[in-house]
Design an enzyme around this catalytic site. Structure first.
Site, mmCIF file in Angstrom:
data_model
loop_
_atom_site.group_PDB
_atom_site.id
_atom_site.type_symbol
_atom_site.label_atom_id
_atom_site.label_comp_id
_atom_site.label_asym_id
_atom_site.label_seq_id
_atom_site.Cartn_x
_atom_site.Cartn_y
_atom_site.Cartn_z
ATOM 1 N N GLY A 13 4.594 2.469 4.389
ATOM 2 C CA GLY A 13 4.243 2.183 2.999
ATOM 3 C C GLY A 13 4.072 0.723 2.634
ATOM 4 N N ASP A 64 -2.365 8.500 6.758
ATOM 5 C CA ASP A 64 -2.427 8.988 5.380
ATOM 6 C C ASP A 64 -1.498 10.199 5.352
ATOM 7 O OD1 ASP A 64 -2.997 10.488 3.109
ATOM 8 O OD2 ASP A 64 -5.153 10.068 3.176
ATOM 9 N N VAL A 65 -0.382 10.078 4.617
ATOM 10 C CA VAL A 65 0.656 11.125 4.672
ATOM 11 C C VAL A 65 0.237 12.441 4.017
ATOM 12 C CG1 VAL A 65 2.633 9.553 4.882
ATOM 13 C CG2 VAL A 65 1.819 10.228 2.592
ATOM 14 N N TYR A 155 6.374 7.168 -17.211
ATOM 15 C CA TYR A 155 6.602 7.426 -15.778
ATOM 16 C C TYR A 155 6.212 8.879 -15.447
ATOM 17 C CZ TYR A 155 8.604 6.610 -11.150
ATOM 18 O OH TYR A 155 8.779 6.458 -9.795
ATOM 19 N N LYS A 162 9.923 12.061 -8.235
ATOM 20 C CA LYS A 162 11.146 11.384 -7.732
ATOM 21 C C LYS A 162 12.359 12.321 -7.811
ATOM 22 C CE LYS A 162 9.507 7.256 -6.636
ATOM 23 N NZ LYS A 162 9.230 6.931 -5.217
ATOM 24 N N ILE A 191 10.194 -3.489 -9.941
ATOM 25 C CA ILE A 191 9.831 -4.680 -9.175
ATOM 26 C C ILE A 191 8.314 -4.830 -9.259
ATOM 27 C CG2 ILE A 191 9.736 -5.662 -6.839
ATOM 28 C CD1 ILE A 191 12.339 -4.197 -6.185
ATOM 29 N N THR A 193 5.089 -5.002 -7.896
ATOM 30 C CA THR A 193 4.374 -4.743 -6.640
ATOM 31 C C THR A 193 2.932 -4.358 -6.971
ATOM 32 O OG1 THR A 193 4.868 -2.379 -6.654
ATOM 33 C CG2 THR A 193 6.500 -3.813 -5.595
#
Ligand code: 0WE
Length: 260
Positions: A13, A64-65, A155, A162, A191, A193
């Site tokens: 990732g 690619d998962v 979210y 999650k 964070i 990113t």
């Protein structure tokens, strides 16, 4: 002597040098691990390969998962090159951009399926291919966020993904515990990113997270990396099925009740 000396681990990732997965990489490299990486598509190969080479890695392969054939190929290459695996870090998530701003009640079946597939199922898919390469004392780790257990504005479907990822962590830990393999999650504070750059008003979210935290600041990729090293190391040999918060204490507090 580093805490991961002699261990071989995959870090899945990395998008660029702002990725949480890159923070984890720097810590694991410092602690002596030999590392392997994936990249998603040709565009990211150009970013990931130089980063991987800078930590002495020679295992950098496409994955690619969301594609079972690519998962099979990737782990076959890991087995051919290393024969064994000591740890796996999963730092992968995706939800449709619109699903992260439209009202949650409008979430489409397609957006739900994609978010859960890439952000939660992919950990199971990686775990089931990594486990046969792992001996007793090995470890797996994934990245979560507080939106799994509280309703965080916007979210949305990622929070549901999650929640599934954290539950999957517990069930994988239960299942693989019989083989002496530990499985944990880190729930990091927000964070900045590449993933965060696609989100409207992330600046406000970051400053609220800092003000509401006990340390009165945001956390860094490096701090997540150091906690990851601990969970992947033998120092955490008794720790599994856990969601470990690295959020400056935000989740344990209520911020300042006197704040207007
Ligand atoms: O898990 C995440 C981000 C995951 C993410 C981000 C994007 C942006 C670009 C997944 N998919 C996408 N898809 C895109 O098209 N975080 C914990 C960071 C994050 O994302 C948020 C947050 C926080 C915090 C989105 C809305 C509200 C808060």
């Amino acid at each position: 002597m580093g805490v991961l000396e002699g261990k071989k681990g995959l870090i899945l990732g990395i998008a660029n040098d702002k990725s949480i997965a890159w923070g984890v990489t720097k810590s694991c490299h410092r602690e002596g691990a030999e590392l392997g990486f994936n990249y998603l598509g040709d565009a990211l190969e150009k970013r990931v390969r130089p980063l991987a080479e800078s930590v002495g890695s020679t295992l950098v392969e496409p994955l690619d998962v969301s594609d079972d054939a690519q998962l099979d190929d990737f782990f076959a290459k890991v087995e051919a090159k290393w024969g064994k695996l000591d740890f796996l870090v999963h730092s992968i998530a995706y939800a449709d951009k619109n699903a992260l701003k439209e009202p949650f009640s409008q979430t489409s079946r397609q957006a739900f399926q994609q978010a859960l597939d890439i952000s939660a199922y992919s950990f199971i898919a990686c775990a089931q291919r990594a486990a046969p390469l792992m001996a007793e004392g090995s470890a797996m780790l994934t990245m979560s966020y507080l939106g799994s257990v509280r309703a965080v504005p916007n979210y949305n479907v990622m929070g549901v993904a999650k929640a599934a990822l954290e539950a999957s962590t517990r069930y994988l830990a239960y299942d693989l515990g019989t083989q002496g393999i530990r499985v944990n999650a880190i729930s990091a504070g927000p964070i900045r990113t590449l993933a965060a750059s696609g989100i409207g008003d992330f600046r406000t979210l970051m400053s609220k997270a800092a003000r509401g935290s006990m340390l009165k600041r945001n956390v860094t990729q490096e701090e997540v990396g150091n906690a990851a090293c601990y969970l992947l190391s033998d120092w955490a040999s008794g720790v599994t099925g856990e969601v470990h918060y690295v959020d400056g204490g935000f989740s344990g507090g209520v911020g300042d009740p006197g704040e207007v």
